[in-house]
Design an enzyme around this catalytic site. Structure first.
Site, PDB file in Angstrom:
ATOM      1  CE  LYS A  73       0.033  11.439  -5.546  1.00  0.00           C
ATOM      2  NZ  LYS A  73       0.053   9.987  -5.733  1.00  0.00           N
ATOM      3  CG  ASN A  74       2.212   9.834  -8.849  1.00  0.00           C
ATOM      4  OD1 ASN A  74       2.018   9.754  -7.627  1.00  0.00           O
ATOM      5  ND2 ASN A  74       1.232   9.765  -9.731  1.00  0.00           N
ATOM      6  CB  CYS A  82      -7.064   2.393  -2.919  1.00  0.00           C
ATOM      7  SG  CYS A  82      -6.798   2.923  -4.587  1.00  0.00           S
ATOM      8  NE  ARG A 133      -3.870   1.711  -7.564  1.00  0.00           N
ATOM      9  CZ  ARG A 133      -3.367   2.893  -7.224  1.00  0.00           C
ATOM     10  NH1 ARG A 133      -4.011   3.662  -6.377  1.00  0.00           N
ATOM     11  NH2 ARG A 133      -2.231   3.307  -7.722  1.00  0.00           N
ATOM     12  N   PRO A 134      -3.929  -4.879  -7.752  1.00  0.00           N
ATOM     13  CG  PRO A 134      -4.084  -6.605  -9.315  1.00  0.00           C
ATOM     14  CD  PRO A 134      -4.686  -5.284  -8.944  1.00  0.00           C
ATOM     15  CG  ASP A 145      -3.074   9.825 -11.808  1.00  0.00           C
ATOM     16  OD1 ASP A 145      -3.878   8.890 -11.676  1.00  0.00           O
ATOM     17  OD2 ASP A 145      -1.884   9.756 -11.440  1.00  0.00           O
ATOM     18  NE  ARG A 187      -2.774   9.679  -1.384  1.00  0.00           N
ATOM     19  CZ  ARG A 187      -3.070   9.045  -2.522  1.00  0.00           C
ATOM     20  NH1 ARG A 187      -4.313   8.850  -2.891  1.00  0.00           N
ATOM     21  NH2 ARG A 187      -2.117   8.579  -3.302  1.00  0.00           N
TER      22      ARG A 187
HETATM   23  C1  UD1 Z   1       2.500   6.621  -6.963  1.00  0.00           C
HETATM   24  C2  UD1 Z   1       2.170   6.555  -8.406  1.00  0.00           C
HETATM   25  O1  UD1 Z   1       3.021   6.738  -9.256  1.00  0.00           O
HETATM   26  N1  UD1 Z   1       0.899   6.337  -8.724  1.00  0.00           N
HETATM   27  C3  UD1 Z   1       0.499   6.315 -10.108  1.00  0.00           C
HETATM   28  C4  UD1 Z   1       0.808   4.948 -10.682  1.00  0.00           C
HETATM   29  O2  UD1 Z   1       0.111   3.994  -9.890  1.00  0.00           O
HETATM   30  P1  UD1 Z   1       0.480   2.466 -10.039  1.00  0.00           P
HETATM   31  O3  UD1 Z   1       1.926   2.318 -10.273  1.00  0.00           O
HETATM   32  O4  UD1 Z   1      -0.115   1.770  -8.859  1.00  0.00           O
HETATM   33  O5  UD1 Z   1      -0.338   2.094 -11.338  1.00  0.00           O
HETATM   34  P2  UD1 Z   1      -0.006   0.964 -12.409  1.00  0.00           P
HETATM   35  O6  UD1 Z   1       0.542   1.596 -13.625  1.00  0.00           O
HETATM   36  O7  UD1 Z   1       0.794  -0.099 -11.759  1.00  0.00           O
HETATM   37  O8  UD1 Z   1      -1.462   0.404 -12.708  1.00  0.00           O
HETATM   38  C5  UD1 Z   1      -1.986   0.251 -14.002  1.00  0.00           C
HETATM   39  C6  UD1 Z   1      -2.994  -0.871 -14.016  1.00  0.00           C
HETATM   40  O9  UD1 Z   1      -2.316  -2.082 -13.798  1.00  0.00           O
HETATM   41  C7  UD1 Z   1      -2.911  -2.826 -12.753  1.00  0.00           C
HETATM   42  N2  UD1 Z   1      -1.829  -3.593 -12.073  1.00  0.00           N
HETATM   43  C8  UD1 Z   1      -0.714  -2.945 -11.662  1.00  0.00           C
HETATM   44  C9  UD1 Z   1       0.299  -3.634 -11.048  1.00  0.00           C
HETATM   45  C10 UD1 Z   1       0.166  -5.020 -10.869  1.00  0.00           C
HETATM   46  O10 UD1 Z   1       1.036  -5.701 -10.315  1.00  0.00           O
HETATM   47  N3  UD1 Z   1      -0.970  -5.635 -11.317  1.00  0.00           N
HETATM   48  C11 UD1 Z   1      -1.986  -4.955 -11.917  1.00  0.00           C
HETATM   49  O11 UD1 Z   1      -2.993  -5.549 -12.306  1.00  0.00           O
HETATM   50  C12 UD1 Z   1      -3.548  -1.758 -11.876  1.00  0.00           C
HETATM   51  O12 UD1 Z   1      -4.565  -2.287 -11.039  1.00  0.00           O
HETATM   52  C13 UD1 Z   1      -4.053  -0.790 -12.923  1.00  0.00           C
HETATM   53  O13 UD1 Z   1      -5.274  -1.251 -13.428  1.00  0.00           O
HETATM   54  O14 UD1 Z   1       0.367   4.906 -12.039  1.00  0.00           O
HETATM   55  C14 UD1 Z   1      -1.049   5.085 -12.200  1.00  0.00           C
HETATM   56  C15 UD1 Z   1      -1.369   4.919 -13.680  1.00  0.00           C
HETATM   57  O15 UD1 Z   1      -0.797   5.930 -14.416  1.00  0.00           O
HETATM   58  C16 UD1 Z   1      -1.456   6.449 -11.663  1.00  0.00           C
HETATM   59  O16 UD1 Z   1      -2.844   6.551 -11.694  1.00  0.00           O
HETATM   60  C17 UD1 Z   1      -0.980   6.618 -10.226  1.00  0.00           C
HETATM   61  O17 UD1 Z   1      -1.176   7.964  -9.809  1.00  0.00           O
HETATM   62  C1  PEP Z   2      -3.899   7.312  -7.931  1.00  0.00           C
HETATM   63  C2  PEP Z   2      -2.988   8.186  -7.509  1.00  0.00           C
HETATM   64  O1  PEP Z   2      -1.999   7.933  -6.613  1.00  0.00           O
HETATM   65  P1  PEP Z   2      -1.626   6.557  -5.895  1.00  0.00           P
HETATM   66  O2  PEP Z   2      -1.117   5.628  -6.942  1.00  0.00           O
HETATM   67  O3  PEP Z   2      -0.541   6.940  -4.946  1.00  0.00           O
HETATM   68  O4  PEP Z   2      -2.872   6.045  -5.215  1.00  0.00           O
HETATM   69  C3  PEP Z   2      -2.943   9.565  -8.047  1.00  0.00           C
HETATM   70  O5  PEP Z   2      -1.925  10.246  -7.842  1.00  0.00           O
HETATM   71  O6  PEP Z   2      -3.939  10.002  -8.652  1.00  0.00           O
END
Ligand code: UD1
Ligand code: PEP
Length: 427
Positions: A22-23, A116, A121-122, A307, A399
Site C-alpha cells: 500500500k505505502n 489522525c 501528523r503535520p 507500522d 485500508r
Molecule cells: C502512506 C505511507 O507511506 N504511510 C507511512 C508513512 O507515513 P508518513 O509519510 O505520513 O510518515 P512520516 O515519515 O512523514 O512521519 C514521521 C514523523 O514525522 C512527523 N512529520 C512528518 C511530516 C511533516 O511534514 N512533519 C512532521 O512533523 C510525523 O508526524 C511523524 O511523527 O511513514 C510512516 C512512518 O514510517 C508510516 O507509519 C506510514 O504508514
Molecule cells: C499509518 C499508516 O498509514 P497512513 O500513513 O496512510 O495513515 C499505516 O499504514 O500504518
C-alpha cells in the site's frame, strides 16, 4: 458495521501470498501526475486506500483502468489541480499529489490532510521542502496553495530536520521536474522510497542515492511513460510473520523478501521465532514453546517499523518474561493497549514506552479497532486467545490488508467476517 470474529488456539500451516505494498503503491500512483504519457503499475493491492487515491486522481482528470493487480494511468489531460477536502480527508497520503501537481502545472491547491488517530501528523516538512525548490506556499481556508513562480520549480537543497517518508516522496517527485539539481539531505530510506525512485527513473528521471540518506535528483523538463511492479508489502509480511509467531505453526510467506523486514525478523528471532529464506519466500515457524519477551523501539527504516509496533505488542502479551516497547515515531500509537488489556494483557504505559508483562493466555472479548495496525493487532491477539474475540470497526483493516480473513483461514485459523446486518441482529 462489519465485525471480525476469531476463535484462538489453532496453529497456522500453509502459505500466505503477500500483496504489493500500500505505502509504495500510493506514491507510485501519485507519480503518474508527473507525465502526459501512460504509467502502468502491476502488483497493485486491492485496498480501500488504493480506491481513495484512484478517486482523487480521477477527480484531477487522470484516466485509470484497473484489471486485478494491473493499473493503467494516463494523465495526458488534467482537468483540475485542486485536491478537495472531501477526498483528502479520507486518506493522509493524498498530500502526495502536491509535489507532482506543482512541479508539472506550476500550481496546486491541496486540502490540508489534518491529524489522525495515531497523531497530529503535520505536513510542514513537505511545505518547507517545496519552498526550498522555489515554490510560494500559503495556507488559505484549510488548503495548501503552492505556486512555482514562472511556472517551474528550480532545483535546490532540502535538509530534513528529521526523517519523513511522505516528505521525501513528495520532494523526490517535485524535484524530478524542477530545473537543475536537487539534493535531499536526511532523506527517508524506506524500501518504498527506492521503489518510487525506480518508477521515476523508468519515466526518465535521473536519481542517485535513493535508499540512502542523501538523494541527488537532476530535474528534467518532462518525463515519459513507464511500467513498474509494486514492491512487496513489508508491513503485511511482518504482520503475518507475527501471526505465525503468536498462533504457532509453520507457514511460507510467498512473493516477498526477508531483506524487507530485517529489523523485525531479527527481533522475532530473539524472541525464539524461526525465519528463513526458502524458495518462493520466507518460512516462519514457532513450535510449542512460548516466545520470549524482547525489548523493541520503533525507528525509521532500517529500524523496527512503527507500522508493526501494535502487532509486536500483541505477540509480547503472551511472551515468557517482559518486553519494553518504545514508540518514537507517532505520539499516540498505543490505542490498542486498552483493547489488549480487555483480553487480559498486562501492559503499563509510561509516556512513549509500554511495559508488557507476558501472561500465559489471553481471553477472547469484544474489542474496538481504532486504526489500521491496531485493528490487525487485535486479530492477532484473537488467534492466541481462549474463546471468541469479536473485533468491531474493522473498516480500518480494509485500508491495508487485502483479504485478511481469506489468507488466515487458508492456513487453518478460525476467523470470519460477519456482515453488519447479522452483527447488529446478534448484538
Ligand atoms: C502512506 C505511507 O507511506 N504511510 C507511512 C508513512 O507515513 P508518513 O509519510 O505520513 O510518515 P512520516 O515519515 O512523514 O512521519 C514521521 C514523523 O514525522 C512527523 N512529520 C512528518 C511530516 C511533516 O511534514 N512533519 C512532521 O512533523 C510525523 O508526524 C511523524 O511523527 O511513514 C510512516 C512512518 O514510517 C508510516 O507509519 C506510514 O504508514
Ligand atoms: C499509518 C499508516 O498509514 P497512513 O500513513 O496512510 O495513515 C499505516 O499504514 O500504518
Amino acid at each position: 458495521m462489519d465485525q471480525i470474529r476469531v476463535r484462538g488456539g489453532r496453529p497456522l500451516r500453509g502459505t500466505i501470498p503477500i500483496s504489493g505494498a500500500k505505502n509504495a503503491a500510493l506514491p507510485l500512483m501519485a507519480a503518474s501526475l508527473l507525465s502526459g504519457k501512460p504509467v502502468k503499475l502491476t502488483n497493485v493491492p486491492d485496498l480501500a486506500d488504493i480506491a481513495s487515491m484512484t478517486s482523487l486522481l480521477r477527480q484531477h482528470g487522470v484516466r485509470i483502468d484497473r484489471d486485478g493487480g494491473d493499473m493503467a494511468m494516463d494523465a495526458a489531460r488534467i482537468d483540475s489541480t485542486v485536491a478537495p477536502y472531501d477526498l483528502v480527508r479520507k486518506m493522509r497520503a493524498s498530500v502526495l499529489v502536491l509535489g507532482p501537481l506543482v512541479a508539472r502545472f506550476g500550481q496546486a491547491q491541496v486540502s490540508l490532510p489534518g491529524g489522525c488517530a495515531i497523531g497530529n501528523r503535520p505536513v510542514d516538512l513537505h511545505l518547507k521542502g517545496l519552498t526550498d525548490l522555489g515554490a510560494e506556499v500559503n495556507i488559505e481556508a484549510g488548503y495548501i496553495e503552492a505556486k512555482a513562480p514562472g511556472g517551474r520549480l528550480r532545483g535546490g537543497r532540502v535538509t530534513f530536520p528529521f526523517v519523513s517518508v511522505g516528505a521525501t516522496e513528495n520532494l523526490m517527485m517535485a524535484a524530478a521536474l524542477a530545473e537543475g539539481e536537487s539534493v535531499l539531505i536526511n532523506a527517508a530510506r524506506e524500501p518504498e522510497i527506492s521503489d518510487l525512485a525506480k518508477l521515476l527513473t523508468a519515466m526518465g528521471a535521473e536519481i542517485e542515492g535513493a535508499g540512502t540518506d542523501t538523494i541527488h535528483i537532476q530535474g528534467k523538463p518532462e518525463l515519459g511513460g513507464a511500467e513498474h511492479k509494486v514492491v512487496a508489502d513489508r508491513i503485511e509480511t511482518g504482520t503475518y510473520a507475527m501471526a505465525v509467531a503468536i498462533a504457532g505453526g509453520d507457514v511460507v510467506l510467498t512473493d516477498t523478501d526477508l531483506v524487507l523486514i530485517d529489523a523485525a525478523a531479527e527481533t522475532l528471532r530473539r524472541a525464539g521465532v524461526t525465519l528463513e529464506t526458502v524458495e518462493g519466500g520466507i518460512r516462519v515457524a514457532r513450535g510449542e514453546d512460548r516466545v520470549l519477551g524482547v525489548d523493541m523501539m520503533t525507528e525509521p527504516y532500517p529500524g523496527f517499523p512503527t507500522d508493526l509496533q501494535a502487532q509486536f505488542m500483541s505477540l509480547m502479551t503472551v511472551s515468557q518474561g517482559a518486553s519494553m516497547i518504545t514508540e518514537t515515531i507517532f505520539e499516540n500509537r498505543f490505542m490498542h493497549v486498552p483493547e489488549l488489556s480487555r483480553m487480559g494483557a498486562n501492559i503499563t504505559v509510561h509516556h512513549a514506552s509500554a511495559m508488557v508483562r507476558g501472561v500465559e493466555t489471553l481471553k477472547g472479548a469484544q474489542v474496538m479497532a481504532t486504526d489500521l495496525r491496531a485493528s490487525v493487532s487485535l486479530v492477532l491477539a484473537g488467534l492466541a486467545a481462549e474463546g471468541e474475540t469479536v473485533i468491531n470497526r474493522i473498516y480500518h483493516l480494509d485500508r491495508g490488508y487485502q483479504d485478511l480473513v481469506g489468507k488466515l483461514s487458508a492456513c487453518g485459523a478460525d476467523v470470519g467476517r460477519v456482515a453488519s446486518e447479522r452483527a447488529a441482529a446478534e448484538e
